[in-house]
Motif scaffolding. Structure first.
Motif, PDB file in Angstrom:
ATOM      1  N   VAL A  29      26.010  20.852  39.287  1.00  0.00           N
ATOM      2  CA  VAL A  29      26.456  21.093  40.653  1.00  0.00           C
ATOM      3  C   VAL A  29      27.898  21.579  40.597  1.00  0.00           C
ATOM      4  O   VAL A  29      28.735  20.974  39.927  1.00  0.00           O
ATOM      5  CB  VAL A  29      26.368  19.806  41.515  1.00  0.00           C
ATOM      6  N   ASN A  30      28.161  22.677  41.276  1.00  0.00           N
ATOM      7  CA  ASN A  30      29.511  23.219  41.382  1.00  0.00           C
ATOM      8  C   ASN A  30      29.932  23.084  42.843  1.00  0.00           C
ATOM      9  O   ASN A  30      29.393  23.769  43.711  1.00  0.00           O
ATOM     10  CB  ASN A  30      29.529  24.689  40.941  1.00  0.00           C
ATOM     11  N   VAL A  31      30.842  22.189  43.107  1.00  0.00           N
ATOM     12  CA  VAL A  31      31.276  21.898  44.467  1.00  0.00           C
ATOM     13  C   VAL A  31      32.674  22.464  44.680  1.00  0.00           C
ATOM     14  O   VAL A  31      33.532  22.328  43.820  1.00  0.00           O
ATOM     15  CB  VAL A  31      31.295  20.369  44.722  1.00  0.00           C
ATOM     16  N   GLY A  32      32.882  23.087  45.816  1.00  0.00           N
ATOM     17  CA  GLY A  32      34.232  23.505  46.173  1.00  0.00           C
ATOM     18  C   GLY A  32      34.432  24.987  46.353  1.00  0.00           C
ATOM     19  O   GLY A  32      35.504  25.421  46.740  1.00  0.00           O
ATOM     20  N   ALA A  33      33.422  25.798  46.091  1.00  0.00           N
ATOM     21  CA  ALA A  33      33.560  27.234  46.324  1.00  0.00           C
ATOM     22  C   ALA A  33      33.585  27.481  47.834  1.00  0.00           C
ATOM     23  O   ALA A  33      33.016  26.723  48.611  1.00  0.00           O
ATOM     24  CB  ALA A  33      32.406  27.993  45.682  1.00  0.00           C
ATOM     25  N   GLU A  34      34.220  28.559  48.226  1.00  0.00           N
ATOM     26  CA  GLU A  34      34.269  28.904  49.644  1.00  0.00           C
ATOM     27  C   GLU A  34      32.858  29.151  50.150  1.00  0.00           C
ATOM     28  O   GLU A  34      32.036  29.744  49.455  1.00  0.00           O
ATOM     29  CB  GLU A  34      35.113  30.154  49.852  1.00  0.00           C
ATOM     30  N   GLY A  35      32.594  28.732  51.375  1.00  0.00           N
ATOM     31  CA  GLY A  35      31.257  28.866  51.941  1.00  0.00           C
ATOM     32  C   GLY A  35      30.763  30.295  52.024  1.00  0.00           C
ATOM     33  O   GLY A  35      29.587  30.565  51.861  1.00  0.00           O
ATOM     34  N   GLY A  36      31.649  31.236  52.263  1.00  0.00           N
ATOM     35  CA  GLY A  36      31.250  32.626  52.386  1.00  0.00           C
ATOM     36  C   GLY A  36      31.380  33.410  51.095  1.00  0.00           C
ATOM     37  O   GLY A  36      31.212  34.624  51.087  1.00  0.00           O
ATOM     38  N   ALA A  37      31.685  32.720  50.003  1.00  0.00           N
ATOM     39  CA  ALA A  37      31.891  33.414  48.725  1.00  0.00           C
ATOM     40  C   ALA A  37      30.570  33.985  48.213  1.00  0.00           C
ATOM     41  O   ALA A  37      29.514  33.387  48.383  1.00  0.00           O
ATOM     42  CB  ALA A  37      32.490  32.463  47.698  1.00  0.00           C
ATOM     43  N   TRP A  38      30.648  35.114  47.575  1.00  0.00           N
ATOM     44  CA  TRP A  38      29.479  35.773  46.993  1.00  0.00           C
ATOM     45  C   TRP A  38      28.990  34.943  45.824  1.00  0.00           C
ATOM     46  O   TRP A  38      29.763  34.528  44.958  1.00  0.00           O
ATOM     47  CB  TRP A  38      29.887  37.178  46.581  1.00  0.00           C
ATOM     48  N   ASP A  39      27.674  34.696  45.741  1.00  0.00           N
ATOM     49  CA  ASP A  39      27.102  33.854  44.688  1.00  0.00           C
ATOM     50  C   ASP A  39      27.421  34.372  43.290  1.00  0.00           C
ATOM     51  O   ASP A  39      27.683  33.599  42.378  1.00  0.00           O
ATOM     52  CB  ASP A  39      25.585  33.741  44.845  1.00  0.00           C
ATOM     53  N   GLY A  40      27.375  35.680  43.114  1.00  0.00           N
ATOM     54  CA  GLY A  40      27.665  36.256  41.801  1.00  0.00           C
ATOM     55  C   GLY A  40      29.084  35.957  41.348  1.00  0.00           C
ATOM     56  O   GLY A  40      29.333  35.633  40.187  1.00  0.00           O
ATOM     57  N   ARG A  41      30.042  36.020  42.252  1.00  0.00           N
ATOM     58  CA  ARG A  41      31.443  35.729  41.925  1.00  0.00           C
ATOM     59  C   ARG A  41      31.627  34.241  41.648  1.00  0.00           C
ATOM     60  O   ARG A  41      32.310  33.858  40.710  1.00  0.00           O
ATOM     61  CB  ARG A  41      32.351  36.180  43.072  1.00  0.00           C
ATOM     62  N   THR A  42      30.991  33.397  42.461  1.00  0.00           N
ATOM     63  CA  THR A  42      31.068  31.951  42.237  1.00  0.00           C
ATOM     64  C   THR A  42      30.488  31.612  40.869  1.00  0.00           C
ATOM     65  O   THR A  42      31.042  30.799  40.126  1.00  0.00           O
ATOM     66  CB  THR A  42      30.305  31.197  43.343  1.00  0.00           C
ATOM     67  N   TRP A  43      29.369  32.245  40.512  1.00  0.00           N
ATOM     68  CA  TRP A  43      28.749  32.017  39.210  1.00  0.00           C
ATOM     69  C   TRP A  43      29.682  32.424  38.079  1.00  0.00           C
ATOM     70  O   TRP A  43      29.824  31.712  37.089  1.00  0.00           O
ATOM     71  CB  TRP A  43      27.430  32.775  39.123  1.00  0.00           C
ATOM     72  N   GLN A  44      30.337  33.570  38.205  1.00  0.00           N
ATOM     73  CA  GLN A  44      31.230  34.051  37.150  1.00  0.00           C
ATOM     74  C   GLN A  44      32.379  33.071  36.905  1.00  0.00           C
ATOM     75  O   GLN A  44      32.866  32.958  35.785  1.00  0.00           O
ATOM     76  CB  GLN A  44      31.803  35.422  37.510  1.00  0.00           C
ATOM     77  N   LYS A  45      32.796  32.359  37.945  1.00  0.00           N
ATOM     78  CA  LYS A  45      33.932  31.442  37.824  1.00  0.00           C
ATOM     79  C   LYS A  45      33.536  30.020  37.414  1.00  0.00           C
ATOM     80  O   LYS A  45      34.396  29.229  37.062  1.00  0.00           O
ATOM     81  CB  LYS A  45      34.681  31.366  39.164  1.00  0.00           C
ATOM     82  N   CYS A  46      32.244  29.683  37.459  1.00  0.00           N
ATOM     83  CA  CYS A  46      31.866  28.286  37.216  1.00  0.00           C
ATOM     84  C   CYS A  46      31.734  27.982  35.726  1.00  0.00           C
ATOM     85  O   CYS A  46      31.467  28.857  34.908  1.00  0.00           O
ATOM     86  CB  CYS A  46      30.611  27.914  37.993  1.00  0.00           C
ATOM     87  N   ASN A  47      31.914  26.724  35.393  1.00  0.00           N
ATOM     88  CA  ASN A  47      31.863  26.269  34.002  1.00  0.00           C
ATOM     89  C   ASN A  47      30.494  26.480  33.367  1.00  0.00           C
ATOM     90  O   ASN A  47      30.402  26.780  32.179  1.00  0.00           O
ATOM     91  CB  ASN A  47      32.225  24.781  33.912  1.00  0.00           C
ATOM     92  N   LEU A  48      29.424  26.312  34.132  1.00  0.00           N
ATOM     93  CA  LEU A  48      28.087  26.458  33.572  1.00  0.00           C
ATOM     94  C   LEU A  48      27.868  27.864  33.027  1.00  0.00           C
ATOM     95  O   LEU A  48      27.258  28.032  31.968  1.00  0.00           O
ATOM     96  CB  LEU A  48      27.023  26.123  34.610  1.00  0.00           C
ATOM     97  N   ALA A  49      28.371  28.868  33.709  1.00  0.00           N
ATOM     98  CA  ALA A  49      28.221  30.246  33.238  1.00  0.00           C
ATOM     99  C   ALA A  49      28.868  30.410  31.867  1.00  0.00           C
ATOM    100  O   ALA A  49      28.285  31.016  30.962  1.00  0.00           O
ATOM    101  CB  ALA A  49      28.829  31.222  34.235  1.00  0.00           C
ATOM    102  N   ARG A  50      30.063  29.860  31.707  1.00  0.00           N
ATOM    103  CA  ARG A  50      30.752  29.959  30.411  1.00  0.00           C
ATOM    104  C   ARG A  50      29.998  29.208  29.318  1.00  0.00           C
ATOM    105  O   ARG A  50      29.875  29.677  28.189  1.00  0.00           O
ATOM    106  CB  ARG A  50      32.182  29.442  30.534  1.00  0.00           C
ATOM    107  N   VAL A  51      29.478  28.041  29.646  1.00  0.00           N
ATOM    108  CA  VAL A  51      28.759  27.234  28.657  1.00  0.00           C
ATOM    109  C   VAL A  51      27.457  27.918  28.237  1.00  0.00           C
ATOM    110  O   VAL A  51      27.123  27.958  27.056  1.00  0.00           O
ATOM    111  CB  VAL A  51      28.493  25.820  29.227  1.00  0.00           C
ATOM    112  N   ILE A  52      26.735  28.474  29.193  1.00  0.00           N
ATOM    113  CA  ILE A  52      25.471  29.138  28.867  1.00  0.00           C
ATOM    114  C   ILE A  52      25.710  30.410  28.074  1.00  0.00           C
ATOM    115  O   ILE A  52      25.041  30.657  27.074  1.00  0.00           O
ATOM    116  CB  ILE A  52      24.653  29.430  30.145  1.00  0.00           C
ATOM    117  N   THR A  53      26.657  31.223  28.504  1.00  0.00           N
ATOM    118  CA  THR A  53      26.890  32.481  27.792  1.00  0.00           C
ATOM    119  C   THR A  53      27.434  32.259  26.388  1.00  0.00           C
ATOM    120  O   THR A  53      27.239  33.091  25.510  1.00  0.00           O
ATOM    121  CB  THR A  53      27.838  33.413  28.584  1.00  0.00           C
TER     122      THR A  53
END
Length: 150
Positions: A13-37
């Motif tokens: 769970v990634n909590v704290g992104a802006e409600g209107g933020a684009w999902d792709g941008r939120t994904w690029q910034k989250c820790n899970l994306a870095r860990v998976i890649t």
């Protein structure tokens, strides 16, 4: 943003992104994306299906805004009118509903998510994380019927 398994348990769970933020941008910034890649997630090891000898890779099912990766499945673009692609996208969307249903169960159990929280942002983040942990514990203690997927 969240990742859940077939039994509605939150895996990430990634909590704290802006409600209107684009999902792709939120994904690029989250820790899970870095860990998976970087292949350190421990989530994507191939497994054999029951009564089968050939390992099948795990995939994350996502919406259209996410970038396509070998470990991520997303629907075909809406411009594609090929019937087989439309059927695939529909079936994939049904699989994607699992995470949406996880949030639905969370909201059903924790009524605080049915309205606007009148707290500081940091308090809201803590409430949300606490609720996700309690959701997982409740599912472990009182599993939902009909979701026996291993």
């Amino acid at each position: 943003m969240a990742l859940s398994d077939a039994k509605y348990k939150f895996l990430f769970v990634n909590v704290g992104a802006e409600g209107g933020a684009w999902d792709g941008r939120t994904w690029q910034k989250c820790n899970l994306a870095r860990v998976i890649t970087s292949n350190r997630a421990g989530l994507l090891q191939d497994r054999n299906l029951p009564n089968d000898d050939e390992p099948i890779p795990f995939h994350i099912v996502a919406d259209d805004p996410f970038a396509l990766n070998p470990w991520l499945m997303k629907p075909y673009s809406h411009q594609s009118q090929d019937p087989t692609k439309r059927i695939f996208s529909y079936r994939l969307s049904r699989a994607r509903r699992v995470v949406e249903n996880s949030f639905g169960l969370l909201q059903m159990r924790r009524r605080v998510f049915g309205t606007t929280m009148q707290h500081d942002v940091q308090v809201c983040k803590k409430i949300t994380m606490w609720a996700c942990v309690m959701h997982n514990l409740a599912l472990q203690r009182y599993p939902l019927g009909g979701t026996d997927v291993d």
